[in-house]
Design an enzyme around this catalytic site. Structure first.
Site, PDB file in Angstrom:
ATOM      1  N   LYS A   6       0.840  -1.209   0.000  1.00  0.00           N
ATOM      2  CA  LYS A   6       0.000   0.000   0.000  1.00  0.00           C
ATOM      3  C   LYS A   6       0.870   1.253   0.000  1.00  0.00           C
ATOM      4  O   LYS A   6       0.585   2.217  -0.705  1.00  0.00           O
ATOM      5  CB  LYS A   6      -0.897   0.030   1.253  1.00  0.00           C
ATOM      6  CG  LYS A   6      -2.037  -0.948   1.204  1.00  0.00           C
ATOM      7  CD  LYS A   6      -2.890  -0.816   2.464  1.00  0.00           C
ATOM      8  CE  LYS A   6      -3.501  -2.151   2.798  1.00  0.00           C
ATOM      9  NZ  LYS A   6      -4.353  -2.136   3.981  1.00  0.00           N
TER      10      LYS A   6
ATOM     11  N   LYS B 106       2.287  -4.222  10.956  1.00  0.00           N
ATOM     12  CA  LYS B 106       0.928  -4.374  11.505  1.00  0.00           C
ATOM     13  C   LYS B 106       1.062  -4.878  12.929  1.00  0.00           C
ATOM     14  O   LYS B 106       2.031  -5.598  13.254  1.00  0.00           O
ATOM     15  CB  LYS B 106       0.135  -5.386  10.674  1.00  0.00           C
ATOM     16  CG  LYS B 106      -1.351  -5.282  10.870  1.00  0.00           C
ATOM     17  CD  LYS B 106      -1.928  -4.147  10.039  1.00  0.00           C
ATOM     18  CE  LYS B 106      -3.411  -4.003  10.218  1.00  0.00           C
ATOM     19  NZ  LYS B 106      -3.949  -3.028   9.264  1.00  0.00           N
TER      20      LYS B 106
ATOM     21  N   ASN C 144     -15.610   2.021  11.154  1.00  0.00           N
ATOM     22  CA  ASN C 144     -14.986   3.239  10.630  1.00  0.00           C
ATOM     23  C   ASN C 144     -14.970   3.246   9.102  1.00  0.00           C
ATOM     24  O   ASN C 144     -15.496   4.151   8.462  1.00  0.00           O
ATOM     25  CB  ASN C 144     -13.562   3.348  11.206  1.00  0.00           C
ATOM     26  CG  ASN C 144     -12.770   4.455  10.543  1.00  0.00           C
ATOM     27  OD1 ASN C 144     -12.319   4.308   9.410  1.00  0.00           O
ATOM     28  ND2 ASN C 144     -12.615   5.569  11.222  1.00  0.00           N
TER      29      ASN C 144
ATOM     30  N   SER D  19      -2.547   9.165   7.117  1.00  0.00           N
ATOM     31  CA  SER D  19      -1.628   8.943   8.244  1.00  0.00           C
ATOM     32  C   SER D  19      -0.295   9.612   7.945  1.00  0.00           C
ATOM     33  O   SER D  19       0.341  10.197   8.825  1.00  0.00           O
ATOM     34  CB  SER D  19      -1.388   7.454   8.465  1.00  0.00           C
ATOM     35  OG  SER D  19      -2.366   6.924   9.318  1.00  0.00           O
TER      36      SER D  19
END
Ligand code: NAD
Length: 414
Positions: free
Chosen positions: A87, A99, A219, A347
């Site tokens: 990504k 992660k 979300n 982010s």
């Protein structure tokens, strides 16, 4: 899920010129951190197990969410960390993949207890994370409140009570008051909806009046629906951990959100009819959005899928076998590593703002974000046309080739 991704990577490896050495690097994470820590709850000690897998940092610090879920394991987090690497490459962000996860059922704990658990988890992760090292963010069952607690705890441990900009940048997805960024909360869902819009524009596909169904109304799920609603699309079925509901006329996404905020799930919502998970995946619709967990569309239910487009808001929701069937059925897929990469993009904006002690307006971020998402989508879509491959294959091919070129430069320089 790990074996699904590894199979995908090996399969794509056969259609690119990327060397086997590069593929073998990508198949293994750099670090796998496993922590066990005690928390005192109601006068008894509870032990918790958490993970942080740091897949790759050749492009910059490790970056990726932390999820709280009873299914969390090292393998699951490992698989998700690999996706993060791709990504970041696809979005052209100077981060590498990571992660984290905590094996926990959040429904069993009060807010106060979750705060203690999150602070203890931060203590356990403290040696491994940092603003130029590894920057966690929210994921399933974590949110800005948890990121604020973690940032605060990190600052307490490091002795930085002034909370200077650099220390805020250890986590992203914080609340605005705590150094968070505008648009971070809705970024992933906004990105999913924008990609659906760009796919529709390119394919001359009118979205207005089209139906969609979504699994997951958290979300990512909600913010995807919010934008799809603004395009005139109709949400006819929705599901979450508590069940699935259907309405031929469509749901009011704002009303449903208010209900879920209050009740924590869609169970007992006053509108719509209850359906089973199997029936949910059998529904005829224009767009299907898996926005909850991995491996939801498999060989067991793929034959009944009846839509034009699937946008993978969740990570890894389709098994490799099911994807082959979907391709035979001419159902187009916007893959996870593209569809939900908007979260890590904002982010990055949040991290930059914190590092520079800057404040970017909502409009500035939305304009920059929307343009970036469009450029990225077009680039990947064009590769898929040029290479005559699926969009997922195009995204992987682009990531592998870019990774190889950076890797080779790094090693030649040494
Ligand atoms: P969330 O916790 O806000 O929402 C998760 C949703 O999934 C909830 O509606 C929950 O009820 C539902 N769900 C959980 N278990 C389920 C089950 N067994 N069956 C059906 N529904 C179930 O999480 P989120 O942040 O919205 O994440 C959703 C997905 O998007 C995950 O796959 C996550 O990895 C991915 N993702 C999230 C972000 C982000 O920025 N939050 C970024 C990229 C990808």
């Amino acid at each position: 899920m790990l074996s699904n991704i590894q199979k995908q990577i090996k399969k794509i490896g056969t259609i690119t010129n990327v060397s086997d050495d590069i593929l073998s690097i990508l198949l293994k994470p750099i670090n796998q951190i496993s922590v066990n820590f005690p928390v005192k709850i109601d006068n008894s000690i509870h032990m918790f197990s958490g993970y942080r897998v740091q897949h790759n940092n050749y492009f910059g610090p490790f970056k990726g969410g932390i999820r709280y879920h009873p299914s969390v394991s090292n393998d699951e987090v490992n698989a998700l960390s690999q996706l993060m690497t791709y990504k970041c490459i696809i979005q052209n962000i100077p981060f590498g993949g990571a992660k984290g996860g905590l094996n926990i059922d959040v429904n069993n704990y009060s807010d106060k207890q979750l705060e203690s658990i999150s602070r203890s988890f931060t203590k356990a992760l403290y040696p491994y994370i940092g603003t130029n090292k590894d920057i966690p963010a929210p994921d399933v069952n974590t949110n800005s409140k948890i990121m604020d607690w973690m940032t605060d705890e990190y600052n307490n441990i490091s002795g930085n009570f002034n909370s200077t900009c650099n220390m805020k940048s250890v986590f992203t997805g914080k609340s605005i008051d705590f150094g968070g960024s505008h648009v971070r909360e809705e970024a992933t869902g906004r990105g999913v909806a924008l990609m659906i819009k760009h796919w529709a524009i390119i394919n001359n596909y009118e979205l207005k009046g089209k139906s969609y169904i979504i699994q997951g109304f958290g979300n990512v799920g909600y913010y995807t629906c919010e934008l799809l609603h603004s395009y005139g699309m109709n949400l006819i079925a929705v599901g979450d951990h508590s069940g699935y509901i259907y309405s031929k006329e469509g749901f009011n996404v704002f009303n449903l959100k208010q209900y879920v905020e209050k009740n924590k799930c869609i169970d007992n919502y006053e509108y719509g009819e209850i359906i089973s998970k199997d029936d949910f995946f059998k529904l005829k619709c224009n767009v299907l959005i898996p926005g909850a967990l991995e491996l939801q569309i498999t060989k067991d239910n793929v034959d009944s899928i009846n839509c034009d487009l699937i946008a993978e808001a969740a990570n890894g929701p389709i098994s490799i076998e099911a994807e082959e069937v979907l391709q035979e059925k001419n159902i187009y897929i916007i893959p996870d590593i593209l569809a939900n990469s908007g979260g890590v993009l904002v982010s990055y904006y949040e991290w930059l703002q914190n590092k520079r002690d800057e404040y970017w307006s909502e409009k500035y971020i939305k304009d920059r974000f929307d343009e970036h998402i469009f450029d990225t989508f077009k680039k990947m879509y064009d590769i898929s046309l040029y290479k005559k491959c699926s969009l997922r294959e195009a995204c992987f091919i682009y990531s592998f080739e870019k990774f190889e070129s950076i890797f080779n430069k790094k090693y030649t320089l040494k």
